[in-house]
Design a protein around this motif. Structure first.
Motif, PDB file in Angstrom:
ATOM      1  N   GLU A   9       4.917  -0.097  -9.998  1.00 19.60           N
ATOM      2  CA  GLU A   9       4.677  -1.056  -8.930  1.00 19.60           C
ATOM      3  C   GLU A   9       5.721  -0.817  -7.824  1.00 19.60           C
ATOM      4  OE1 GLU A   9       2.241  -3.340  -8.585  1.00 19.60           O
ATOM      5  OE2 GLU A   9       1.349  -2.486 -10.388  1.00 19.60           O
TER       6      GLU A   9
ATOM      7  N   ASP B 150       2.658   5.104  -6.400  1.00 22.58           N
ATOM      8  CA  ASP B 150       1.421   5.519  -7.071  1.00 22.58           C
ATOM      9  C   ASP B 150       1.625   6.820  -7.844  1.00 22.58           C
ATOM     10  OD1 ASP B 150       0.010   3.322  -6.127  1.00 22.58           O
ATOM     11  OD2 ASP B 150      -0.903   4.426  -4.460  1.00 22.58           O
TER      12      ASP B 150
ATOM     13  N   ASP C 257       2.811   5.470  -1.636  1.00 24.42           N
ATOM     14  CA  ASP C 257       2.276   6.714  -2.203  1.00 24.42           C
ATOM     15  C   ASP C 257       3.183   7.244  -3.311  1.00 24.42           C
ATOM     16  OD1 ASP C 257       0.104   6.585  -0.493  1.00 24.42           O
ATOM     17  OD2 ASP C 257       0.937   8.018   0.952  1.00 24.42           O
TER      18      ASP C 257
ATOM     19  N   ASP D  43       3.449   6.047 -10.887  1.00 25.69           N
ATOM     20  CA  ASP D  43       2.778   5.043 -11.713  1.00 25.69           C
ATOM     21  C   ASP D  43       3.655   3.818 -11.964  1.00 25.69           C
ATOM     22  OD1 ASP D  43       0.511   4.103 -13.033  1.00 25.69           O
ATOM     23  OD2 ASP D  43       1.208   4.821 -14.978  1.00 25.69           O
TER      24      ASP D  43
END
Length: 82
Positions: free
Chosen positions: A74, A69, A66, A72
């Motif tokens: 990997e 993400d 999370d 942004d």
């Protein structure tokens, strides 16, 4: 119900890398801890603990994913030394 395990001494450097990288990626995006925590669905206090490597219970993979993400990036980049 079992208690979460404390980080092994051998893994402490890996957790420190995770902490430093989270802070690096957050600062690179010029985001506050509040913004990242909100996007990741965790508390600001917990993100602060993770970034300072002051946690007693390591974050789960779900939390790491999370956070990746929210930043942004990997997920593997959070664990890789810069």
């Amino acid at each position: 119900m079992s208690q979460p395990k404390l980080p092994k001494e051998l893994n402490l450097q890996k957790y420190k890398t995770l902490s430093l990288n989270l802070r690096y990626f957050r600062n690179r995006l010029q985001m506050t801890q509040e913004q990242v925590a909100s996007k990741a669905g965790i508390s600001t206090k917990y993100l602060s603990l993770i970034e300072s490597a002051s946690f007693r219970n390591p974050p789960t993979l779900e939390v790491v994913f999370d956070l990746a993400d929210a930043l942004d990036v990997e997920p593997y980049r959070i664990f890789k030394e810069l």
